[in-house]
Motif scaffolding. Structure first.
Motif, short mmCIF file in Angstrom:
data_model
loop_
_atom_site.label_atom_id
_atom_site.label_comp_id
_atom_site.label_asym_id
_atom_site.label_seq_id
_atom_site.Cartn_x
_atom_site.Cartn_y
_atom_site.Cartn_z
N HIS A 1 -15.91 11.47 12.24
CA HIS A 1 -15.37 10.43 13.12
C HIS A 1 -13.85 10.49 13.03
O HIS A 1 -13.27 11.53 13.30
CB HIS A 1 -15.94 9.05 12.77
N SER A 2 -13.22 9.40 12.52
CA SER A 2 -11.75 9.50 12.53
C SER A 2 -11.20 9.87 11.15
O SER A 2 -10.00 9.92 10.95
CB SER A 2 -11.17 8.17 12.98
N GLN A 3 -12.10 10.12 10.20
CA GLN A 3 -11.61 10.41 8.84
C GLN A 3 -11.42 11.92 8.62
O GLN A 3 -12.29 12.72 9.00
CB GLN A 3 -12.61 9.87 7.82
N ILE A 4 -10.29 12.24 7.99
CA ILE A 4 -10.03 13.66 7.71
C ILE A 4 -9.79 13.87 6.23
O ILE A 4 -9.05 13.09 5.60
CB ILE A 4 -8.84 14.16 8.54
N LYS A 5 -10.44 14.89 5.67
CA LYS A 5 -10.18 15.23 4.27
C LYS A 5 -9.94 16.73 4.17
O LYS A 5 -10.59 17.51 4.87
CB LYS A 5 -11.40 14.88 3.39
N ILE A 6 -9.03 17.09 3.26
CA ILE A 6 -8.77 18.51 3.06
C ILE A 6 -9.08 18.85 1.60
O ILE A 6 -8.72 18.09 0.69
CB ILE A 6 -7.29 18.86 3.37
N PHE A 7 -9.79 19.97 1.39
CA PHE A 7 -10.14 20.40 0.04
C PHE A 7 -9.57 21.79 -0.23
O PHE A 7 -9.45 22.61 0.67
CB PHE A 7 -11.66 20.45 -0.13
N SER A 8 -9.26 22.01 -1.52
CA SER A 8 -8.72 23.31 -1.92
C SER A 8 -9.86 24.29 -2.21
O SER A 8 -11.03 23.92 -2.18
CB SER A 8 -7.90 23.15 -3.19
N ARG A 9 -9.48 25.50 -2.56
CA ARG A 9 -10.46 26.53 -2.91
C ARG A 9 -11.36 26.08 -4.06
O ARG A 9 -12.52 26.40 -4.12
CB ARG A 9 -9.68 27.79 -3.31
N ARG A 10 -10.77 25.30 -4.99
CA ARG A 10 -11.56 24.81 -6.13
C ARG A 10 -12.21 23.48 -5.84
O ARG A 10 -12.63 22.76 -6.74
CB ARG A 10 -10.67 24.70 -7.36
#
Ligand code: AMP
Length: 572
Positions: free
Chosen positions: A265-274
C-alpha cells in the motif's frame, strides 16, 4: 527445560552414515527432529546435521591454525595427526580416532556435564562472531578449551561442523523430506519455504513454532525480507555463454550495496543484503519508490553512490551512510545515490519467484521508469558480449553479470543461473624457488610454493629468515614476494611435486629449496608493502592460475614491476 544432548545428534549422524536406504534415513532423522524441545533446538539441530552452521557463520579459521588446535588437543603431534588423517581422509574422524586412542572419552564424560545441541551451536556462533585484532588467537583459545570438554564422538561432529565437511550422505534434499515428515508438512511446501528463507534451520524453527499450516502461504510477501539471489564467478565471457547455452542476458555489475525495496500500500521498506532494514538511511530512494507504479511490490537492485555530476563513486561511500546515525547530520552530509534495479519478485499480490527472468524483467519495466533499471542486453555471441563488457567498464562498473534468461529467482542461492565476470585483474609471472610439504591430505605433496620475482639489484645482506636464505642460495637473482598453496588441482600438485623433487637443492625442515626453473602465472588481490620478505613487498591472497612452461625463469616479472603494481593498487 534441559536441552537435548549433542551426543544424541552425533549418534544419529553415525547411524545415518551407515544406513543405505533413503527412506530409512529420512525416517530416522524425522523421528529425531520431532522429539526436540523448542524451535531454536530444531533450528540448531538441522544446521548441525547438514552442516548449514558452517555456511551460516563464516569461521574464518585458516586450515593450518585449525590443524594446530586439533593436534594440540589430540596430543599426538603433527606427524601422528597427519598419518592418521592420511588413512581416514576425514578430519572429524581423525580427531575421534586419536582421542579414542588416548581413551579420553570416559574421562571427559565423567568430568563434564554433556553439552546440549544449543550449547554447541552457540559456541560455533561465538567463534564466528569474534573479529578485530587478535581474533584468530581468541578463536583458537575458545576452540581448544571447548574441544577438551568433548568426548571423541562429540569432537568428531564438532570438527565436521567447523570445517563444513559433513559427509554422512544426508544433505539438504533429504533434510527437506525429514522436516516434512517430522512436522506433517508437504515436502513441496518445505522446499518452497527453503527457497524463500534460504535456510533449512530457519524452516525447521518455523515448523516447530507455528506448525505445518504456516508454510502453506509461505512465499515472498511485501515488508518481509527474503535472501537475495547470488552469483557464481566465471572467468570469461565465453564460459558464461557456454554455460547459458549460447544465449545470456548481460547486465552491468555495479559496485554498490544490494537493496531490496518493498512496497505494501503506501508503506515502503528497504532491506540490505543481510536483511537488515536500512529504510531510514536512504530517504531519497524511498521517495523515488513512491513514484513507481504498483500497489504492492518487491524489487531487487543495487544502490550506488554518485558525485554531484552523477558519476558513480566507490562502494565505501555508500557504506559510510549505512553506518551513520540518522539525524540532521545525516541530512546535511547527504551523499547523492542512484538506484539500479535488476529484478522483481512480487507484484500486486503475485509472487514471481518461479517466473523466468525475461518475464520478470518485463514486469520490472512496467513498475519502474527506464532510468532506474540496470542496463541489460541479450548476447548470443562473443562479439556482442565483449562490446557490452567494454561499455560496462567505461561506465565505471566492475564487470558484468550474465544471467540465464529462463532462470527463476532462487533466494539465498549462489548458482550458475547468475554468473559474475569481473575485469581481468593484473597477473604476475613468478618463479617457484622453494616449496613446502602441505597439510591434511596434501602432506605427501610439495603444495605450498615460494614465489619470486627477478631481482634488478639489491639484497645480499646476511640471511635472517628462510626466504632470505632461499634468495641467498640463488645468489639473490630472485626475490621472494609471496607464498601460496592455492590454485592448482590435486593432479597438478602431484605432478609438480615430482618435478620439484627433481630440482631439489637443499631441504630445510619441511621446505625444499629448488633450482629456479618453473614459472607460474599468479593472481592476487593486492600487493602490500610488508616486512614479511626482505624485498619489502608481499602479495595478498596469491593463487597460481597456471604453469607457464612456455616461459623461462629469466622471462619472469621483475621486482620493479611488482613495485609498480603495488603503487598502482595503493592509488586506486
Ligand atoms: P559479489 O558481491 O562479488 O558476490 O557479487 C554479487 C553482488 O553484485 C550482488 O549481491 C549485488 O550486490 C551486486 N550486483 C551488481 N550488479 C548486479 C546485477 N546486475 N545483478 C545482480 N547483482 C548485482
Amino acid at each position: 527445560m534441559a536441552g537435548t544432548a549433542f551426543e544424541e545428534l552425533c549418534m544419529l549422524c553415525e547411524t545415518l552414515a551407515k544406513t543405505p536406504s533413503r527412506n530409512a534415513k529420512i525416517e530416522l532423522a524425522a523421528r529425531f527432529l520431532s522429539k526436540l524441545n523448542s524451535p531454536s533446538e530444531v533450528s540448531d539441530a538441522v544446521r548441525l546435521i547438514i552442516g548449514e552452521a558452517s555456511k551460516d557463520f563464516t569461521l574464518n579459521l585458516g586450515y593450518s591454525h585449525l590443524l594446530k588446535a586439533l593436534t594440540n588437543i589430540t596430543g599426538v603431534g603433527e606427524k601422528g595427526f597427519l598419518a592418521e588423517f592420511g588413512e581416514t581422509g576425514d578430519l572429524g574422524e581423525t580427531v575421534r580416532r586419536l582421542l579414542e586412542k588416548g581413551r579420553r572419552g570416559v574421562q571427559q564424560a565423567l568430568v563434564f556435564r554433556r553439552p546440549t545441541i544449543g550449547e554447541v551451536a552457540g559456541v560455533l556462533r561465538e567463534i564466528a562472531e569474534i573479529s578485530g585484532k587478535g581474533a584468530m588467537a581468541k578463536k583458537l583459545r575458545i576452540l581448544e578449551s571447548y574441544l577438551k570438554r568433548l568426548t571423541p564422538l562429540e569432537a568428531k561432529y564438532f570438527t565436521k561442523n567447523l570445517v563444513g565437511e559433513i559427509r554422512h550422505g544426508f544433505g539438504e534434499g533429504l533434510m527437506e523430506e525429514a522436516l516434512a515428515s517430522a512436522f506433517q508438512a508437504s515436502p513441496e511446501a518445505v522446499r518452497n519455504a527453503h527457497m524463500v528463507v534460504g535456510s533449512l534451520g530457519r524452516v525447521g524453527e518455523i515448523l516447530k513454532e507455528q506448525g505445518a499450516g504456516s508454510l502453506q502461504s509461505f512465499t515472498v510477501k511485501p515488508l518481509t525480507p527474503i535472501r537475495p539471489m547470488l552469483a557464481e564467478p566465471a572467468q570469461t565471457l565465453r564460459e558464461a555463454l557456454e554455460e547459458h547455452h549460447g544465449r545470456t542476458l548481460l547486465e552491468y555489475k555495479l559496485d554498490g550495496a544490494r537493496v531490496q525495496i518493498h512496497k505494501h500500500h503506501s508503506q515502503i521498506k528497504i532491506f540490505s543484503r543481510r536483511l537488515t532494514e536500512v529504510t531510514k538511511s536512504l530517504p531519497e530512494i524511498v521517495e523515488l519508490a513512491e513514484t513507481f507504479r504498483g500497489e504492492d511490490f518487491v524489487v531487487d537492485g543495487e544502490v550506488v553512490a554518485v558525485d554531484q555530476s552523477g558519476r558513480v563513486m566507490p562502494f565505501q561511500e555508500v557504506m559510510k551512510r549505512y553506518r551513520r546515525i540518522i539525524g540532521v547530520e545525516e541530512a546535511l552530509s547527504r551523499i547523492p545515490t542512484r538506484i539500479f534495479l535488476f529484478d522483481i519478485v512480487y507484484l500486486n499480490g503475485e509472487p514471481l519467484l518461479k517466473k523466468p527472468l525475461t518475464e520478470r524483467r518485463q514486469l520490472l519495466e512496467k513498475v519502474a521508469p527506464y532510468e532506474f533499471l540496470t542496463p541489460q542486453v541479450e548476447a548470443s555471441n562473443l562479439e556482442e558480449a565483449e562490446a557490452f563488457f567494454e561499455e560496462a567498464l567505461k561506465a565505471g562498473c566492475e564487470g558484468v553479470m550474465a544471467k540465464r534468461p529462463s532462470s527463476p529467482y532462487s533466494p539465498g542461492r549462489r548458482g550458475k543461473h547468475w554468473l559474475k565476470i569481473k575485469r581481468q585483474p593484473e597477473v604476475l609471472d613468478l618463479v617457484i624457488v622453494a616449496a613446502q610439504y602441505g597439510y591434511g591430505y596434501r602432506y605427501r605433496w610439495l603444495s605450498d610454493y615460494y614465489l619470486a620475482a627477478l631481482n634488478g639489484g639489491g639484497g645480499g645482506g646476511r640471511p635472517e629468515t628462510l626466504p632470505d636464505y632461499i634468495e641467498a642460495l640463488h645468489g639473490w637473482r630472485f626475490r621472494v614476494v609471496g607464498k601460496t598453496f592455492k590454485g592448482l588441482t590435486n593432479a597438478e600438485i602431484e605432478a609438480l611435486t615430482e618435478r620439484l623433487k627433481g630440482l631439489a637443492l637443499e631441504t630445510v625442515g619441511r621446505t625444499v629449496i629448488v633450482r629456479p626453473e618453473i614459472v607460474v602465472e599468479v593472481g592476487f588481490s593486492n600487493i602490500q608493502p610488508s616486512p614479511q620478505y626482505s624485498c619489502g613487498y608481499a602479495l595478498r591472497f596469491a593463487r597460481i592460475l597456471r604453469i607457464r612452461d612456455d616461459k623461462k625463469p629469466e622471462e619472469a616479472d621483475s621486482l620493479d614491476r611488482v613495485k609498480q603494481l603495488a603503487s598502482k593498487k595503493l592509488e586506486g
